[in-house]
Design a protein around this motif. Structure first.
Motif, PDB file in Angstrom:
ATOM      1  N   SER A   6       0.788  -0.956  -0.284  1.00  0.00           N
ATOM      2  CA  SER A   6      -0.100   0.022  -0.302  1.00  0.00           C
ATOM      3  C   SER A   6       0.935   1.173   0.146  1.00  0.00           C
ATOM      4  N   GLY A  30      -5.908   4.353   9.961  1.00  0.00           N
ATOM      5  CA  GLY A  30      -5.792   2.627   9.805  1.00  0.00           C
ATOM      6  C   GLY A  30      -4.684   2.334   9.393  1.00  0.00           C
ATOM      7  N   ALA A  31      -3.623   2.884  10.213  1.00  0.00           N
ATOM      8  CA  ALA A  31      -2.037   2.723   9.933  1.00  0.00           C
ATOM      9  C   ALA A  31      -1.129   1.372  10.196  1.00  0.00           C
ATOM     10  N   ALA A  32      -1.665   0.292  10.540  1.00  0.00           N
ATOM     11  CA  ALA A  32      -1.002  -0.926  10.665  1.00  0.00           C
ATOM     12  C   ALA A  32      -1.543  -1.409   9.240  1.00  0.00           C
ATOM     13  N   PRO A  33      -0.234  -2.321   9.080  1.00  0.00           N
ATOM     14  CA  PRO A  33       0.668  -2.576   9.416  1.00  0.00           C
ATOM     15  C   PRO A  33       2.140  -1.612   9.967  1.00  0.00           C
ATOM     16  N   GLY A  34       1.949  -0.077   8.985  1.00  0.00           N
ATOM     17  CA  GLY A  34       2.753   1.152   9.103  1.00  0.00           C
ATOM     18  C   GLY A  34       3.127   1.465   7.870  1.00  0.00           C
ATOM     19  N   ALA A  35       3.221   0.487   6.873  1.00  0.00           N
ATOM     20  CA  ALA A  35       3.633   1.077   5.904  1.00  0.00           C
ATOM     21  C   ALA A  35       3.304   2.556   5.238  1.00  0.00           C
ATOM     22  N   TRP A  36       1.188   3.531   5.467  1.00  0.00           N
ATOM     23  CA  TRP A  36       1.833   4.289   4.546  1.00  0.00           C
ATOM     24  C   TRP A  36       2.829   5.735   6.191  1.00  0.00           C
ATOM     25  N   ASP A  62      -4.853   3.069  14.850  1.00  0.00           N
ATOM     26  CA  ASP A  62      -5.379   1.293  14.124  1.00  0.00           C
ATOM     27  C   ASP A  62      -5.788   0.847  15.389  1.00  0.00           C
ATOM     28  N   LEU A  63      -6.686   0.195  14.951  1.00  0.00           N
ATOM     29  CA  LEU A  63      -7.786  -0.975  15.671  1.00  0.00           C
ATOM     30  C   LEU A  63      -6.651  -2.277  16.139  1.00  0.00           C
ATOM     31  N   ASP A  79      -9.696   2.974  17.929  1.00  0.00           N
ATOM     32  CA  ASP A  79     -10.808   2.587  17.510  1.00  0.00           C
ATOM     33  C   ASP A  79     -10.809   4.400  17.006  1.00  0.00           C
ATOM     34  N   ILE A  80     -11.031   4.828  15.646  1.00  0.00           N
ATOM     35  CA  ILE A  80     -10.574   6.305  15.645  1.00  0.00           C
ATOM     36  C   ILE A  80     -12.107   6.355  16.020  1.00  0.00           C
ATOM     37  N   ASP A 104      -6.541   5.871   4.828  1.00  0.00           N
ATOM     38  CA  ASP A 104      -6.525   4.340   4.091  1.00  0.00           C
ATOM     39  C   ASP A 104      -7.171   3.233   5.241  1.00  0.00           C
ATOM     40  N   MET A 105      -8.269   3.748   6.390  1.00  0.00           N
ATOM     41  CA  MET A 105      -8.888   3.392   6.502  1.00  0.00           C
ATOM     42  C   MET A 105      -9.540   1.704   6.013  1.00  0.00           C
ATOM     43  N   ALA A 106     -10.144   0.592   6.031  1.00  0.00           N
ATOM     44  CA  ALA A 106     -11.076  -0.337   5.726  1.00  0.00           C
ATOM     45  C   ALA A 106     -11.939  -0.831   7.497  1.00  0.00           C
TER      46      ALA A 106
HETATM   47  N1  SAM Z   1      -1.837   2.142   4.916  1.00  0.00           N
HETATM   48  C1  SAM Z   1      -1.702   1.378   6.286  1.00  0.00           C
HETATM   49  C2  SAM Z   1       0.196   0.182   5.629  1.00  0.00           C
HETATM   50  O1  SAM Z   1      -0.135   1.321   4.806  1.00  0.00           O
HETATM   51  O2  SAM Z   1       0.762  -0.473   6.215  1.00  0.00           O
HETATM   52  C3  SAM Z   1      -2.937  -0.672   5.963  1.00  0.00           C
HETATM   53  C4  SAM Z   1      -4.214  -0.447   6.282  1.00  0.00           C
HETATM   54  S1  SAM Z   1      -5.341  -1.386   5.865  1.00  0.00           S
HETATM   55  C5  SAM Z   1      -5.585  -1.283   4.431  1.00  0.00           C
HETATM   56  C6  SAM Z   1      -7.202  -1.233   6.331  1.00  0.00           C
HETATM   57  C7  SAM Z   1      -6.721  -0.980   8.256  1.00  0.00           C
HETATM   58  O3  SAM Z   1      -7.671  -0.298   8.864  1.00  0.00           O
HETATM   59  C8  SAM Z   1      -6.919  -1.796   8.968  1.00  0.00           C
HETATM   60  O4  SAM Z   1      -5.559  -2.368   9.906  1.00  0.00           O
HETATM   61  C9  SAM Z   1      -7.662  -2.114  10.465  1.00  0.00           C
HETATM   62  O5  SAM Z   1      -7.359  -2.356  11.313  1.00  0.00           O
HETATM   63  C10 SAM Z   1      -7.540  -0.217  10.229  1.00  0.00           C
HETATM   64  N2  SAM Z   1      -8.655   0.419  11.048  1.00  0.00           N
HETATM   65  C11 SAM Z   1     -10.300  -0.348  10.156  1.00  0.00           C
HETATM   66  N3  SAM Z   1     -11.397   0.411  10.748  1.00  0.00           N
HETATM   67  C12 SAM Z   1     -10.404   1.043  11.753  1.00  0.00           C
HETATM   68  C13 SAM Z   1     -10.763   1.941  12.649  1.00  0.00           C
HETATM   69  N4  SAM Z   1     -12.763   2.335  13.011  1.00  0.00           N
HETATM   70  N5  SAM Z   1     -10.334   2.788  14.107  1.00  0.00           N
HETATM   71  C14 SAM Z   1      -8.984   1.964  13.594  1.00  0.00           C
HETATM   72  N6  SAM Z   1      -8.627   1.276  12.091  1.00  0.00           N
HETATM   73  C15 SAM Z   1      -9.122   1.285  11.976  1.00  0.00           C
END
Ligand code: SAM
Length: 190
Positions: A6, A30-36, A62-63, A79-80, A104-106
């Motif tokens: 990503s 939605g930062a996990a795993p942390g690439a952005w 991130d969650l 949780d955001i 980038d949350m999903a």
């Molecule tokens: N941009 C990230 C990267 O480059 O590593 C990848 C993000 S991944 C596509 C989407 C993330 O959104 C997931 O890790 C998920 O746990 C997080 N997410 C979904 N709903 C959320 C919420 N309500 N609060 C925080 N994080 C959330």
């Protein structure tokens, strides 16, 4: 060396629009795993690697658990959409403010397209509410959405609050996916 592919979407968008500049404060939702966050740390010079330009700041939320990253602060298992999260974010950001909000949350996809779409739009609208308390005037917000009937609602809310709103479909996004990004710039402030 990026934690996830990503990263290339953000690099592509930022190469074109130069949202992440040295010295800026970034909130990465939605930062996990942390690439952005890795990309943001490099581009805002959060580690002070380049002494000739200002040093920025990166906060990721991130969650899920996010492994530590030099130059970034993480709020894991957060949780955001939880009402207590705004305070936690404000207390971590320099002066409680951000110049750029990335999302980038999903949500976990159910596979029901319209439902997943609505869940993500709701998440973005919630983030937009939070942004009013933390985004600096002229700031920017980049958020992922899945296309569907309510995308217009999000787009028009963004247009109320930002002078420049555009829809971006990065090359690096898989062609079969319905994901796009809104890039909203020049936040009007409250
Ligand atoms: N941009 C990230 C990267 O480059 O590593 C990848 C993000 S991944 C596509 C989407 C993330 O959104 C997931 O890790 C998920 O746990 C997080 N997410 C979904 N709903 C959320 C919420 N309500 N609060 C925080 N994080 C959330």
């Amino acid at each position: 060396h990026y934690r996830c592919r990503s990263a290339f979407k953000l690099l592509e968008i930022d190469d074109k629009f130069r949202v992440l500049r040295p010295g800026l404060s970034v909130l990465d939702c939605g930062a996990a795993p942390g690439a952005w966050s890795q990309v943001a740390v490099e581009r805002v010079n959060a580690l002070g690697t380049d002494p000739a330009v200002p040093t920025g700041f990166v906060l990721g939320v991130d969650l899920l658990r996010i492994s530590p990253l030099e130059g970034a602060v993480f709020l894991s298992q957060t949780d955001i959409a939880d009402p207590s999260t705004l305070r936690a974010i404000q207390s971590q950001l320099p002066l409680g403010k951000a110049d750029v909000i990335l999302s980038d949350m999903a949500p976990n996809a159910t596979g029901i397209k319209e439902l997943d779409h609505q869940k993500l739009i709701r998440l973005c609208l919630g983030l937009l509410d939070i942004s009013q308390s933390i985004l600096n005037p002229k700031g920017a917000m980049l958020c992922k959405f899945w296309d569907g009937s309510e995308a217009r609602v999000l787009q028009s809310r963004l247009k109320e609050q930002f002078q420049d709103v555009r829809t971006i479909k990065p090359q690096a996004s898989r062609k079969d996916s319905a994901e796009s990004y809104y890039l909203a710039r020049l936040y009007r402030g409250k």
